[in-house]
Write a protein that holds these residues in place. Structure first.
Motif, PDB file in Angstrom:
ATOM      1  N   TYR A 162      11.638  12.686  -6.801  1.00  0.00           N
ATOM      2  CA  TYR A 162      12.248  13.801  -6.071  1.00  0.00           C
ATOM      3  C   TYR A 162      11.378  14.189  -4.876  1.00  0.00           C
ATOM      4  CZ  TYR A 162      13.658  18.557  -4.955  1.00  0.00           C
ATOM      5  OH  TYR A 162      14.038  19.692  -4.286  1.00  0.00           O
ATOM      6  N   GLU A 163      10.068  14.335  -5.113  1.00  0.00           N
ATOM      7  CA  GLU A 163       9.152  14.756  -4.043  1.00  0.00           C
ATOM      8  C   GLU A 163       9.058  13.726  -2.926  1.00  0.00           C
ATOM      9  OE1 GLU A 163       5.650  15.624  -6.353  1.00  0.00           O
ATOM     10  OE2 GLU A 163       6.399  17.617  -6.919  1.00  0.00           O
ATOM     11  N   LEU A 164       9.297  12.447  -3.254  1.00  0.00           N
ATOM     12  CA  LEU A 164       9.278  11.399  -2.243  1.00  0.00           C
ATOM     13  C   LEU A 164      10.612  11.282  -1.501  1.00  0.00           C
ATOM     14  CD1 LEU A 164       7.312   8.616  -4.163  1.00  0.00           C
ATOM     15  CD2 LEU A 164       6.549   9.858  -2.116  1.00  0.00           C
ATOM     16  N   GLY A 165      11.596  12.089  -1.909  1.00  0.00           N
ATOM     17  CA  GLY A 165      12.892  12.059  -1.241  1.00  0.00           C
ATOM     18  C   GLY A 165      13.807  10.939  -1.712  1.00  0.00           C
ATOM     19  N   LEU A 166      13.478  10.321  -2.848  1.00  0.00           N
ATOM     20  CA  LEU A 166      14.318   9.243  -3.363  1.00  0.00           C
ATOM     21  C   LEU A 166      15.597   9.824  -3.953  1.00  0.00           C
ATOM     22  CD1 LEU A 166      11.487   7.060  -4.911  1.00  0.00           C
ATOM     23  CD2 LEU A 166      12.543   6.884  -2.651  1.00  0.00           C
ATOM     24  N   GLU A 167      16.679   9.054  -3.897  1.00  0.00           N
ATOM     25  CA  GLU A 167      17.996   9.569  -4.265  1.00  0.00           C
ATOM     26  C   GLU A 167      18.430   9.222  -5.680  1.00  0.00           C
ATOM     27  OE1 GLU A 167      20.722   8.371  -1.205  1.00  0.00           O
ATOM     28  OE2 GLU A 167      19.492   9.301   0.353  1.00  0.00           O
ATOM     29  N   ARG A 168      17.862   8.182  -6.250  1.00  0.00           N
ATOM     30  CA  ARG A 168      18.285   7.762  -7.592  1.00  0.00           C
ATOM     31  C   ARG A 168      17.150   7.022  -8.276  1.00  0.00           C
ATOM     32  NH1 ARG A 168      20.921   5.459  -3.766  1.00  0.00           N
ATOM     33  NH2 ARG A 168      20.470   3.310  -3.205  1.00  0.00           N
ATOM     34  N   ALA A 169      17.299   6.871  -9.591  1.00  0.00           N
ATOM     35  CA  ALA A 169      16.337   6.111 -10.394  1.00  0.00           C
ATOM     36  C   ALA A 169      17.107   5.076 -11.207  1.00  0.00           C
ATOM     37  CB  ALA A 169      15.554   7.033 -11.313  1.00  0.00           C
ATOM     38  N   THR A 170      16.532   3.907 -11.355  1.00  0.00           N
ATOM     39  CA  THR A 170      17.126   2.847 -12.163  1.00  0.00           C
ATOM     40  C   THR A 170      16.039   2.221 -13.030  1.00  0.00           C
ATOM     41  OG1 THR A 170      16.722   1.126 -10.509  1.00  0.00           O
ATOM     42  CG2 THR A 170      18.848   2.273 -10.406  1.00  0.00           C
ATOM     43  N   LEU A 171      16.486   1.505 -14.046  1.00  0.00           N
ATOM     44  CA  LEU A 171      15.560   0.766 -14.910  1.00  0.00           C
ATOM     45  C   LEU A 171      16.343  -0.203 -15.779  1.00  0.00           C
ATOM     46  CD1 LEU A 171      15.757   2.031 -18.097  1.00  0.00           C
ATOM     47  CD2 LEU A 171      14.839   3.980 -16.870  1.00  0.00           C
ATOM     48  N   GLU A 172      15.629  -1.134 -16.372  1.00  0.00           N
ATOM     49  CA  GLU A 172      16.188  -2.000 -17.411  1.00  0.00           C
ATOM     50  C   GLU A 172      15.482  -1.673 -18.710  1.00  0.00           C
ATOM     51  OE1 GLU A 172      16.779  -4.141 -13.591  1.00  0.00           O
ATOM     52  OE2 GLU A 172      14.899  -3.603 -14.551  1.00  0.00           O
ATOM     53  N   VAL A 173      16.228  -1.746 -19.818  1.00  0.00           N
ATOM     54  CA  VAL A 173      15.670  -1.482 -21.138  1.00  0.00           C
ATOM     55  C   VAL A 173      16.325  -2.444 -22.125  1.00  0.00           C
ATOM     56  CG1 VAL A 173      17.351   0.378 -21.623  1.00  0.00           C
ATOM     57  CG2 VAL A 173      15.162   0.317 -22.852  1.00  0.00           C
ATOM     58  N   ARG A 174      15.544  -2.895 -23.092  1.00  0.00           N
ATOM     59  CA  ARG A 174      16.087  -3.786 -24.122  1.00  0.00           C
ATOM     60  C   ARG A 174      17.230  -3.093 -24.857  1.00  0.00           C
ATOM     61  NH1 ARG A 174      12.732  -8.184 -25.670  1.00  0.00           N
ATOM     62  NH2 ARG A 174      10.765  -8.136 -24.540  1.00  0.00           N
ATOM     63  N   VAL A 175      18.306  -3.821 -25.120  1.00  0.00           N
ATOM     64  CA  VAL A 175      19.435  -3.219 -25.829  1.00  0.00           C
ATOM     65  C   VAL A 175      19.029  -2.757 -27.230  1.00  0.00           C
ATOM     66  CG1 VAL A 175      21.233  -4.425 -24.522  1.00  0.00           C
ATOM     67  CG2 VAL A 175      20.305  -5.473 -26.596  1.00  0.00           C
ATOM     68  N   SER A 176      17.984  -3.355 -27.793  1.00  0.00           N
ATOM     69  CA  SER A 176      17.534  -2.979 -29.142  1.00  0.00           C
ATOM     70  C   SER A 176      16.597  -1.775 -29.156  1.00  0.00           C
ATOM     71  CB  SER A 176      16.821  -4.166 -29.804  1.00  0.00           C
ATOM     72  OG  SER A 176      15.627  -4.476 -29.093  1.00  0.00           O
ATOM     73  N   ASN A 177      16.143  -1.320 -27.992  1.00  0.00           N
ATOM     74  CA  ASN A 177      15.167  -0.233 -27.926  1.00  0.00           C
ATOM     75  C   ASN A 177      15.883   1.116 -27.943  1.00  0.00           C
ATOM     76  OD1 ASN A 177      13.010   1.474 -27.492  1.00  0.00           O
ATOM     77  ND2 ASN A 177      12.087   0.206 -25.898  1.00  0.00           N
ATOM     78  N   LYS A 178      16.381   1.473 -29.115  1.00  0.00           N
ATOM     79  CA  LYS A 178      17.201   2.679 -29.272  1.00  0.00           C
ATOM     80  C   LYS A 178      16.432   3.957 -28.926  1.00  0.00           C
ATOM     81  CE  LYS A 178      20.656   0.222 -30.709  1.00  0.00           C
ATOM     82  NZ  LYS A 178      21.466  -0.356 -29.668  1.00  0.00           N
ATOM     83  N   ALA A 199      13.981   4.358 -26.705  1.00  0.00           N
ATOM     84  CA  ALA A 199      13.874   4.477 -25.248  1.00  0.00           C
ATOM     85  C   ALA A 199      15.227   4.832 -24.634  1.00  0.00           C
ATOM     86  CB  ALA A 199      13.341   3.181 -24.646  1.00  0.00           C
ATOM     87  N   ILE A 200      16.283   4.199 -25.103  1.00  0.00           N
ATOM     88  CA  ILE A 200      17.622   4.491 -24.581  1.00  0.00           C
ATOM     89  C   ILE A 200      17.960   5.963 -24.807  1.00  0.00           C
ATOM     90  CG2 ILE A 200      20.096   4.006 -24.867  1.00  0.00           C
ATOM     91  CD1 ILE A 200      19.187   1.059 -25.550  1.00  0.00           C
ATOM     92  N   SER A 201      17.651   6.467 -25.984  1.00  0.00           N
ATOM     93  CA  SER A 201      17.895   7.879 -26.300  1.00  0.00           C
ATOM     94  C   SER A 201      17.107   8.789 -25.352  1.00  0.00           C
ATOM     95  CB  SER A 201      17.513   8.157 -27.755  1.00  0.00           C
ATOM     96  OG  SER A 201      17.604   9.522 -28.035  1.00  0.00           O
ATOM     97  N   LEU A 202      15.849   8.467 -25.103  1.00  0.00           N
ATOM     98  CA  LEU A 202      15.026   9.245 -24.179  1.00  0.00           C
ATOM     99  C   LEU A 202      15.668   9.276 -22.793  1.00  0.00           C
ATOM    100  CD1 LEU A 202      12.390  10.671 -23.223  1.00  0.00           C
ATOM    101  CD2 LEU A 202      11.447   8.382 -22.868  1.00  0.00           C
ATOM    102  N   TYR A 203      16.033   8.117 -22.288  1.00  0.00           N
ATOM    103  CA  TYR A 203      16.614   8.056 -20.943  1.00  0.00           C
ATOM    104  C   TYR A 203      17.926   8.840 -20.880  1.00  0.00           C
ATOM    105  CZ  TYR A 203      13.129   4.405 -20.218  1.00  0.00           C
ATOM    106  OH  TYR A 203      11.952   3.706 -20.124  1.00  0.00           O
ATOM    107  N   GLN A 204      18.733   8.759 -21.919  1.00  0.00           N
ATOM    108  CA  GLN A 204      19.997   9.498 -21.937  1.00  0.00           C
ATOM    109  C   GLN A 204      19.756  11.008 -21.937  1.00  0.00           C
ATOM    110  OE1 GLN A 204      21.875   7.585 -25.316  1.00  0.00           O
ATOM    111  NE2 GLN A 204      22.955   6.131 -23.992  1.00  0.00           N
TER     112      GLN A 204
END
Length: 183
Positions: A101-117, A119-124
């Protein structure tokens, strides 16, 4: 109740041995020392760590993103296995998004293992949505990756959302007697 202090800081060359140690504990050696040095040296990388000066494990968590055009592409988010489930992942993700946000970026993306429930929960919890899937993305076992996406970082309501996430993160850390000093 007394709180153990965590220090949030940008990772430097002095921290490389701790970074490689954490990488080994979490990922079995995903990135090399040279790769982390390149991240430190790159003007397009943000590499943050949560350090516990009084702990036997000095670096408890770390996160990294690459600034690519208007995007923060999160490449690493790691919490030492001994300290998982204590809110440290939330803390690192919060500070990565705050930096974006402070750098003025507009979005965030990442890849996560489908089995890493976990991490997926955290990101959601942070508002990330599934944008797609990369087939056989992880070369160690040909596992698929979910592509997760968080837009609207520069929208007027994002600072309020970020503040709500900060409060939740702080409350979670307090349950485990942690407090953060933002260095």
């Amino acid at each position: 109740m007394t709180f153990d202090q965590l220090e949030l800081k940008s990772i430097t060359t002095d921290d490389l041995s701790a970074v490689v140690e954490l990488d080994q504990a979490c990922f079995g050696g995903l990135w090399t020392l040279d790769a982390y040095q390149r991240e430190i040296d790159s003007p397009n990388s943000v590499l943050l760590g949560l350090f516990a000066p009084l702990s036997t494990v000095n670096l408890l968590a770390m996160g990294c993103f690459w600034s690519i055009l208007e995007e923060a592409h999160i490449t690493i988010l790691a919490v030492h296995p001994r300290y998982q489930g204590q809110g440290l992942g939330q803390a690192i993700l919060y500070f990565l998004l705050k930096a974006a946000y402070e750098l003025g970026l507009e979005r965030a993306t990442l890849e996560v293992r489908v089995s890493n429930k976990a991490a997926i929960s955290l990101y959601q919890k942070f508002g990330f949505k599934t944008a797609g899937q990369r087939r056989r993305y992880y070369k160690d076992n040909d596992e698929d990756a979910l592509i997760l996406w968080l837009g609207n970082i520069q929208y007027p309501e994002f600072p309020d959302s970020l503040e709500k996430l900060r409060i939740k993160m702080s409350d979670r850390l307090k349950l485990y007697s942690w407090s953060i000093v933002d260095c």
